[in-house]
Design an enzyme around this catalytic site. Structure first.
Site, PDB file in Angstrom:
ATOM      1  N   LYS A  52      18.133   0.819 -13.540  1.00  0.00           N
ATOM      2  CA  LYS A  52      17.696   2.108 -14.095  1.00  0.00           C
ATOM      3  C   LYS A  52      18.112   3.328 -13.267  1.00  0.00           C
ATOM      4  O   LYS A  52      17.468   4.377 -13.316  1.00  0.00           O
ATOM      5  CB  LYS A  52      16.176   2.140 -14.332  1.00  0.00           C
ATOM      6  CG  LYS A  52      15.583   0.935 -15.017  1.00  0.00           C
ATOM      7  CD  LYS A  52      16.419   0.340 -16.106  1.00  0.00           C
ATOM      8  CE  LYS A  52      16.583   1.166 -17.335  1.00  0.00           C
ATOM      9  NZ  LYS A  52      17.534   0.501 -18.283  1.00  0.00           N
ATOM     10  N   SER A  53      19.191   3.167 -12.512  1.00  0.00           N
ATOM     11  CA  SER A  53      19.614   4.250 -11.619  1.00  0.00           C
ATOM     12  C   SER A  53      20.864   4.973 -12.093  1.00  0.00           C
ATOM     13  O   SER A  53      21.378   5.845 -11.392  1.00  0.00           O
ATOM     14  CB  SER A  53      19.866   3.679 -10.215  1.00  0.00           C
ATOM     15  OG  SER A  53      18.700   3.070  -9.733  1.00  0.00           O
ATOM     16  N   THR A  55      23.483   2.996 -14.038  1.00  0.00           N
ATOM     17  CA  THR A  55      24.507   1.957 -14.106  1.00  0.00           C
ATOM     18  C   THR A  55      25.440   2.157 -15.302  1.00  0.00           C
ATOM     19  O   THR A  55      26.669   2.251 -15.145  1.00  0.00           O
ATOM     20  CB  THR A  55      23.822   0.571 -14.258  1.00  0.00           C
ATOM     21  OG1 THR A  55      22.609   0.563 -13.525  1.00  0.00           O
ATOM     22  CG2 THR A  55      24.727  -0.543 -13.813  1.00  0.00           C
ATOM     23  N   VAL A  56      24.852   2.216 -16.483  1.00  0.00           N
ATOM     24  CA  VAL A  56      25.645   2.294 -17.709  1.00  0.00           C
ATOM     25  C   VAL A  56      26.430   3.611 -17.756  1.00  0.00           C
ATOM     26  O   VAL A  56      27.570   3.662 -18.217  1.00  0.00           O
ATOM     27  CB  VAL A  56      24.713   2.157 -18.933  1.00  0.00           C
ATOM     28  CG1 VAL A  56      25.456   2.401 -20.225  1.00  0.00           C
ATOM     29  CG2 VAL A  56      24.067   0.778 -18.938  1.00  0.00           C
ATOM     30  N   HIS A 107      23.649  -5.576  -9.725  1.00  0.00           N
ATOM     31  CA  HIS A 107      22.414  -5.108  -9.074  1.00  0.00           C
ATOM     32  C   HIS A 107      22.175  -5.889  -7.773  1.00  0.00           C
ATOM     33  O   HIS A 107      21.067  -5.870  -7.240  1.00  0.00           O
ATOM     34  CB  HIS A 107      21.190  -5.360  -9.967  1.00  0.00           C
ATOM     35  CG  HIS A 107      21.104  -4.521 -11.203  1.00  0.00           C
ATOM     36  ND1 HIS A 107      21.437  -3.196 -11.246  1.00  0.00           N
ATOM     37  CD2 HIS A 107      20.662  -4.821 -12.454  1.00  0.00           C
ATOM     38  CE1 HIS A 107      21.233  -2.731 -12.479  1.00  0.00           C
ATOM     39  NE2 HIS A 107      20.774  -3.694 -13.220  1.00  0.00           N
ATOM     40  N   SER A 137      11.568   4.727 -16.058  1.00  0.00           N
ATOM     41  CA  SER A 137      12.637   4.223 -16.916  1.00  0.00           C
ATOM     42  C   SER A 137      12.534   2.692 -17.029  1.00  0.00           C
ATOM     43  O   SER A 137      12.672   2.120 -18.114  1.00  0.00           O
ATOM     44  CB  SER A 137      13.990   4.634 -16.321  1.00  0.00           C
ATOM     45  OG  SER A 137      15.047   4.139 -17.086  1.00  0.00           O
ATOM     46  N   TYR A 192      22.107   9.816  -9.116  1.00  0.00           N
ATOM     47  CA  TYR A 192      21.936  10.135 -10.537  1.00  0.00           C
ATOM     48  C   TYR A 192      21.757  11.647 -10.683  1.00  0.00           C
ATOM     49  O   TYR A 192      22.329  12.279 -11.572  1.00  0.00           O
ATOM     50  CB  TYR A 192      20.694   9.389 -11.037  1.00  0.00           C
ATOM     51  CG  TYR A 192      20.300   9.631 -12.471  1.00  0.00           C
ATOM     52  CD1 TYR A 192      20.667   8.730 -13.466  1.00  0.00           C
ATOM     53  CD2 TYR A 192      19.532  10.741 -12.832  1.00  0.00           C
ATOM     54  CE1 TYR A 192      20.291   8.936 -14.780  1.00  0.00           C
ATOM     55  CE2 TYR A 192      19.161  10.958 -14.145  1.00  0.00           C
ATOM     56  CZ  TYR A 192      19.542  10.062 -15.115  1.00  0.00           C
ATOM     57  OH  TYR A 192      19.163  10.274 -16.422  1.00  0.00           O
ATOM     58  N   ALA A 226      30.969  11.775 -21.194  1.00  0.00           N
ATOM     59  CA  ALA A 226      29.968  11.124 -20.331  1.00  0.00           C
ATOM     60  C   ALA A 226      28.641  11.882 -20.301  1.00  0.00           C
ATOM     61  O   ALA A 226      27.738  11.501 -19.560  1.00  0.00           O
ATOM     62  CB  ALA A 226      30.521  10.966 -18.913  1.00  0.00           C
ATOM     63  N   THR A 227      28.520  12.932 -21.109  1.00  0.00           N
ATOM     64  CA  THR A 227      27.215  13.604 -21.155  1.00  0.00           C
ATOM     65  C   THR A 227      26.239  12.709 -21.906  1.00  0.00           C
ATOM     66  O   THR A 227      26.638  11.861 -22.716  1.00  0.00           O
ATOM     67  CB  THR A 227      27.296  14.955 -21.907  1.00  0.00           C
ATOM     68  OG1 THR A 227      27.736  14.681 -23.237  1.00  0.00           O
ATOM     69  CG2 THR A 227      28.225  15.935 -21.226  1.00  0.00           C
ATOM     70  N   ARG A 256      17.600   6.526 -23.110  1.00  0.00           N
ATOM     71  CA  ARG A 256      16.274   6.924 -23.570  1.00  0.00           C
ATOM     72  C   ARG A 256      16.106   8.440 -23.509  1.00  0.00           C
ATOM     73  O   ARG A 256      16.117   9.115 -24.516  1.00  0.00           O
ATOM     74  CB  ARG A 256      15.217   6.190 -22.711  1.00  0.00           C
ATOM     75  CG  ARG A 256      13.792   6.264 -23.208  1.00  0.00           C
ATOM     76  CD  ARG A 256      12.863   5.610 -22.201  1.00  0.00           C
ATOM     77  NE  ARG A 256      12.955   6.230 -20.881  1.00  0.00           N
ATOM     78  CZ  ARG A 256      12.165   7.205 -20.448  1.00  0.00           C
ATOM     79  NH1 ARG A 256      11.206   7.654 -21.198  1.00  0.00           N
ATOM     80  NH2 ARG A 256      12.329   7.727 -19.225  1.00  0.00           N
ATOM     81  N   GLY A 258      17.231  10.397 -20.241  1.00  0.00           N
ATOM     82  CA  GLY A 258      18.331  10.895 -19.417  1.00  0.00           C
ATOM     83  C   GLY A 258      18.033  12.185 -18.678  1.00  0.00           C
ATOM     84  O   GLY A 258      18.893  13.052 -18.551  1.00  0.00           O
TER      85      GLY A 258
END
Ligand SMILES: Nc1ncnc2c1ncn2[C@@H]1O[C@H](COP(=O)(O)OS(=O)(=O)O)[C@@H](OP(=O)(O)O)[C@H]1O
Length: 298
Positions: A52-53, A55-56, A107, A137, A192, A226-227, A256, A258
Site C-alpha cells: 500500500k505504499s 507499488t502499482v 514486498h 489503505s 509516495y 500516471a496521474t 481507491r 490516492g
C-alpha cells in the site's frame, strides 16, 4: 487462548511465516527460499515496497517509461505480466524469458532478496509512504481482496498492523531494514508523497536512475498517464483483469483515493495517539522524513 490474543493472530488460512515475514498462501516457502539464488542481470530493476505504499503506481510508471507501446496505447499487456511479482509468481511467468530490462515487483524484506541484489547487482527502487496512510489503505484493501483476511474492526486491524501481524509483517522493520542496508544495494529511495507533490520530478529521477533517456514529449506522456485520475480509467493500471484466485470481492477499487492524509478521515484521536505512542519515536530514527498531509512535513 483468550479472545483478544486470538484476534491478534493472523489466520493460517491466509498467511504463513517464513523467516520472520508473513506471506500470502498463494506462494510457498520453497519458492521464497529459492529466490536467494535467483540470478540477477545487471539490467534488472526491482520495485520494492511495503504493501500500500505506491507499488502499482510505480509499476505503471516503469511500464510507461520503458515501453513505447504501453505509452502510446498500441500494446495492451496486463501490468502483472509486464512486471511480475517476484515472490507471488501467480501466472507462472518464465522469468528468464522476460525482455531486458526485466522489471520485478516485490514486498520482500531486504534480507530475503536474491543474494546478487544484495551485492549491488541490478537496481532497486524502494518506495515508502507515511504509515498512517499505509494502515488505512491496507485496512480498506483487506476488505476487498480475496487473498487477504478481512478484519472489519479497524482497532483490531491497527493493533495487528502495529504488531507486524499482517502480510509483509511490520511496516517499521521493512522500511528500517531497507534503509539500514541501503549500501548493500544499488538503490533509489522515493516516497509516495514526493510522487504526489511533484510527479514529473519523480519520473525524471527514475529515468536518471535506470539510464533511460526520453524526450520532453515522452516525459509529459508518462506523467499524464500516471496521474491518479488517468490511472483509474486505465484497466491495465487499475488491475481490472485480475486472475480469479486473487480477484476482488467487489467492495472496493485498487486505486481507491490516492491522497496524502486520508488517515485523518479514519483514525480517532485515541487511535492516533496509540499509533504515535508505538511508532513515532522509532519513525524519527529513519533517514526518510514522512509527510503526513500535503501541508506539513515531519
Ligand atoms: N497514480 C496514483 N496516484 C496516487 N495514488 C495512487 C496512484 N496509483 C495508486 N495509488 C494508491 O496507492 C495505494 C495502493 O498501494 P499499492 O499499489 O502499494 O498496493 S499493493 O501493495 O500493491 O496492494 C492506494 O492508496 P489508497 O487510495 O490510499 O488506498 C492507491 O489508490
Amino acid at each position: 487462548m483468550s479472545d483478544n490474543r486470538l484476534a491478534m493472530e493472523p489466520s493460517k488460512e491466509f498467511v504463513f511465516n517464513y523467516k520472520g515475514c508473513y506471506f500470502a498462501v498463494n506462494t510457498t516457502p520453497e519458492h521464497v527460499a529459492s529466490l536467494e539464488n535467483f540470478e540477477i542481470k545487471d539490467s534488472d530493476i526491482f520495485i520494492t515496497t511495503y504493501p500500500k505504499s505506491g507499488t502499482v503506481w510505480t509499476q505503471n510508471i516503469l511500464s510507461l517509461i520503458l515501453h513505447k507501446g504501453h505509452r502510446n496505447g498500441t500494446e495492451n499487456m496486463e501490468t502483472m505480466d509486464r512486471i511480475p511479482w517476484l515472490e507471488y509468481n501467480i501466472r507462472n511467468a518464465d522469468f528468464d524469458s522476460l525482455p531486458s530490462p526485466r522489471v520485478f515487483v516485490t514486498h520482500l524484506p531486504y534480507y530475503l532478496t536474491p543474494r546478487d541484489l544484495r551485492n549491488r547487482k541490478g537496481r532497486v527502487i524502494y518506495v515508502s509512504r507515511n504509515p498512517k496512510d499505509v494502515l488505512v489503505s491496507y485496512y480498506h484493501f483487506s476488505k476487498f481482496i480475496v487473498t487477504l483476511e478481512e478484519i472489519p474492526d479497524f482497532n483490531i486491524f491497527m493493533e495487528r498492523f502495529l504488531a507486524g501481524k499482517v502480510l509483509a509483517s511490520a511496516w517499521f522493520d521493512h522500511v528500517s531494514g531497507w534503509c539500514n542496508h541501503a549500501k548493500d544495494f544499488n538503490i533509489l529511495f522515493l516516497t509516495y508523497e514526493e510522487m504526489k507533490k511533484d510527479l514529473r520530478s519523480a519520473v525524471l529521477k527514475i529515468c536518471n536512475f535506470i539510464g533511460k533517456k526520453l524526450s520532453e514529449e515522452e516525459i509529459e506522456s508518462v506523467v499524464r498517464q500516471a496521474t491518479f485520475e488517468n490511472m483509474q480509467k486505465d484497466p491495465r493500471a487499475n488491475y481490472e483483469n485480475m486472475p480469479e484466485d486473487i480477484a476482488m470481492k467487489g467492495k472496493g477499487r485498487f486505486l481507491r483515493k490516492g491522497t496524502v492524509g486520508d488517515w485523518k478521515n479514519m483514525m480517532t484521536v485515541a487511535q492516533n495517539e496509540r499509533f504515535d505512542e508505538v511508532l513515532m519515536d522509532k519513525i524519527k530514527t529513519l533517514p526518510i522524513k514522512f509527510t503526513w498531509d500535503l501541508d506539513s512535513e515531519m
